[in-house]
Design an enzyme around this catalytic site. Structure first.
Site, short mmCIF file in Angstrom:
data_model
loop_
_atom_site.label_atom_id
_atom_site.label_comp_id
_atom_site.label_asym_id
_atom_site.label_seq_id
_atom_site.Cartn_x
_atom_site.Cartn_y
_atom_site.Cartn_z
N LYS A 22 0.98 -1.30 -0.08
CA LYS A 22 0.03 0.05 -0.13
C LYS A 22 0.95 1.22 0.04
O LYS A 22 0.67 2.16 -0.79
CB LYS A 22 -0.92 0.04 1.42
CG LYS A 22 -1.56 1.40 1.67
CD LYS A 22 -2.45 1.53 2.78
CE LYS A 22 -1.66 1.49 3.97
NZ LYS A 22 -1.43 2.91 4.40
N CYS A 116 -5.01 12.21 12.34
CA CYS A 116 -5.63 11.04 12.57
C CYS A 116 -5.58 10.35 13.77
O CYS A 116 -5.11 10.89 14.82
CB CYS A 116 -4.96 9.97 11.29
SG CYS A 116 -3.57 9.35 11.78
C1 EPZ Z 1 4.22 6.86 6.10
O1 EPZ Z 1 3.42 7.86 6.84
C2 EPZ Z 1 3.34 5.76 6.30
N1 EPZ Z 1 2.11 6.15 5.33
C3 EPZ Z 1 2.75 5.31 7.73
O2 EPZ Z 1 1.94 4.06 7.56
C4 EPZ Z 1 4.14 5.16 8.51
O3 EPZ Z 1 3.58 4.82 9.90
C5 EPZ Z 1 4.72 6.28 8.37
O4 EPZ Z 1 5.25 6.71 7.16
C6 EPZ Z 1 6.37 5.98 9.34
O5 EPZ Z 1 6.95 4.71 8.70
C7 EPZ Z 1 2.45 5.92 4.04
O6 EPZ Z 1 3.37 5.94 3.32
C8 EPZ Z 1 1.18 6.45 3.09
P1 EPZ Z 1 6.32 10.43 8.45
P2 EPZ Z 1 3.87 9.29 7.00
O7 EPZ Z 1 5.94 11.61 7.48
O8 EPZ Z 1 4.91 9.74 5.66
C9 EPZ Z 1 6.75 13.91 11.63
C10 EPZ Z 1 0.26 2.75 7.63
O9 EPZ Z 1 -0.10 2.21 8.89
N2 EPZ Z 1 6.34 14.65 10.56
O10 EPZ Z 1 7.32 9.53 7.95
O11 EPZ Z 1 2.85 10.51 7.29
C11 EPZ Z 1 5.39 12.93 11.87
O12 EPZ Z 1 4.64 13.39 12.88
C12 EPZ Z 1 0.78 4.21 7.93
O13 EPZ Z 1 0.48 2.09 6.75
C13 EPZ Z 1 6.59 15.85 10.85
O14 EPZ Z 1 6.51 16.40 12.02
O15 EPZ Z 1 4.91 9.64 8.19
C14 EPZ Z 1 6.13 11.49 12.52
O16 EPZ Z 1 6.32 11.79 13.86
C15 EPZ Z 1 0.47 4.85 9.22
N3 EPZ Z 1 6.39 16.93 9.72
C16 EPZ Z 1 7.28 11.46 11.73
O17 EPZ Z 1 7.55 12.58 11.42
C17 EPZ Z 1 6.12 16.52 8.42
O18 EPZ Z 1 6.00 17.31 7.67
C18 EPZ Z 1 7.10 10.29 10.65
O19 EPZ Z 1 6.24 10.59 9.88
C19 EPZ Z 1 5.88 15.09 8.16
C20 EPZ Z 1 6.29 14.22 9.34
#
Ligand code: EPZ
Length: 420
Positions: A22, A116
């Protein structure tokens, strides 16, 4: 609404075919916005999030044809550049269209995705990087309004935090930029690697693929021709079924899987007592009767994935001893704990650390899914709980697991999808 009814069975056995990832599929579908041709994508999983993104692109004017094994996405007729709230609210990964639409059209409006269940999920790093590339970003009435009338310009970007979709978004924006973009502290997840590999094969030269420093050589606005490709296997789906084998003490074989994407997960399962037989595209788990306790800290790839935390927490309830599980990426990713406690699990939470006293018998009852991976953790618990476990609100599960109950039925599980 549907729910899953699960009853304990003595043993499971057989093969489970893993679907396409996904979290690889979503950026790869967004990537088609950069193409001059109709793109054929094989092995897209049949899950709600993919359908949502295809619907979003169709709303913007793309032609999407969903086949059983091959899907074509033709964005050559894309005319709209506004991703509206009604779709974005159902799937925050819709933000992945921002980079490519802005790069191609010079303007884009995307509803702010909002948080979310598992956390606030900010996108500040996505927006900051686009501004560095010359975009003007305004937030108006819940929408991101991005403009770059003269195109985006390559530049040096250092992410304050490793962000998976942030890296994907900027890689796609940089693909059409004027000049080179260097992303430092880039995500190294296999899903990001496949996006880079396909862009690279399509004429966007990218150096450092798989490392934390990516250099993207922009095409200065020239769209690209993307040949047919197949989505990599879903490592989180695979890890979930490995946990099913471990928790039920069942020898399961996963097919169409890439073990090299599961290093940290396999290592932790080995620590807990399982052994494995691994080939190019299969993994067979040989579980131990005695499950050993474990210490887990979720980190970015290649360390232990946060998307496997809930599943391992369910497994840890059956371990012979006390496990410690620390969630370091998301601020609210323990909502499965209260549901597992209702089934009899002995878990205590202290901030971002769960202490799981294993060896407890779980009792089936009505439980409620709260998010995608929590849903699968409750299914795993239901497989070993006495009595009947009814998992409600499985629309969360359907976002990311392709035919979960069918795959488990095929290896002997007593699991039915019923209507409330
Ligand atoms: C991706 O989400 C995945 N989703 C998530 O999978 C996964 O848990 C996550 O990466 C971490 O591996 C998809 O790929 C569609 P991040 P993403 O940006 O990209 C912070 C599932 O179950 N952050 O890597 O949204 C954020 O708050 C889903 O399949 C900022 O602060 O996650 C988090 O603490 C759930 N500012 C950390 O970074 C930003 O602009 C990692 O988030 C972006 C992120």
């Amino acid at each position: 609404m549907d729910y899953l009814q699960i009853k304990r069975v003595n043993s499971l056995n057989g093969n489970i075919k893993i679907s396409g990832a996904k979290n690889a599929s979503l950026p790869l579908i967004a990537m088609t916005i950069l193409a001059t041709n109709s793109v054929s994508i094989k092995n897209l999983p049949h899950v709600a999030d993919i359908n949502t993104l295809l619907k979003l692109l169709s709303n913007l004017g793309a032609k999407c044809n969903r086949g059983s094994d091959t899907t074509t996405v033709d964005t050559t007729s894309l005319t709209q550049t506004k991703a509206t709230y009604d779709i974005v609210k159902t799937m925050r990964a819709s933000i992945l269209v921002l980079g490519p639409i802005l790069a191609r059209f010079g303007h884009c409006e995307v509803s702010l995705p909002g948080g979310c269940a598992i956390g606030q999920r900010p996108i500040d790093l996505h927006l900051k990087a686009l501004e560095q590339m010359g975009a003007k970003i305004d937030i108006k009435a819940g929408y991101i309004e991005a403009t770059a009338p003269n195109g985006l310009k390559g530049c040096d970007i250092i992410f304050d935090k490793i962000t998976v979709t942030g890296t994907a978004n900027i890689v796609m924006a940089a693909a059409l930029a004027n000049g080179n973009t260097i992303i430092t502290n880039a995500a190294r997840e296999p899903e990001v690697v496949q996006l880079c590999e396909i862009l690279n094969a399509s004429g966007v030269k990218i150096d450092g693929i798989g490392t934390a420093v990516l250099t993207i050589h922009g095409t200065s606005g020239k769209l690209i021709n993307i040949d047919e490709f197949s989505v990599i296997p879903d490592r989180i789906e695979a890890g979930t079924y490995l946990c099913a084998g471990a928790i039920t003490r069942a020898e399961l074989t996963l097919t169409n899987v890439n073990a090299s994407h599961l290093g940290a997960v396999l290592s932790k399962l080995e620590e807990m007592g399982s052994t494995f037989t691994i080939t190019d595209d299969t993994i067979t788990i040989h579980p131990s009767d005695l499950i050993k306790p474990v210490k887990i800290v979720t980190q970015e790839y290649p360390a232990f994935p946060t998307d496997m935390q809930a599943q391992f927490l369910a497994l840890a309830t059956q371990a012979n001893g006390t496990s410690i599980i620390e969630e370091k990426l998301f601020e609210n990713r323990f909502m499965h704990v209260s549901e597992l406690q209702r089934m009899g699990a002995d878990i205590s939470l202290n901030g971002h650390v769960a202490t799981v006293n294993g060896g407890t018998k779980l009792s089936g009852t009505d439980v409620m899914a709260t998010d995608l991976r929590a849903s699968s953790a409750l299914v795993l618990a239901g497989l070993v709980a006495d009595g009947t476990t009814d998992v409600h609100r499985i629309y969360h599960l359907d976002r990311g697991y392709d035919s979960l109950e069918v795959k488990l039925q095929n290896v002997g599980a007593d699991i039915q999808r019923l209507k409330e």
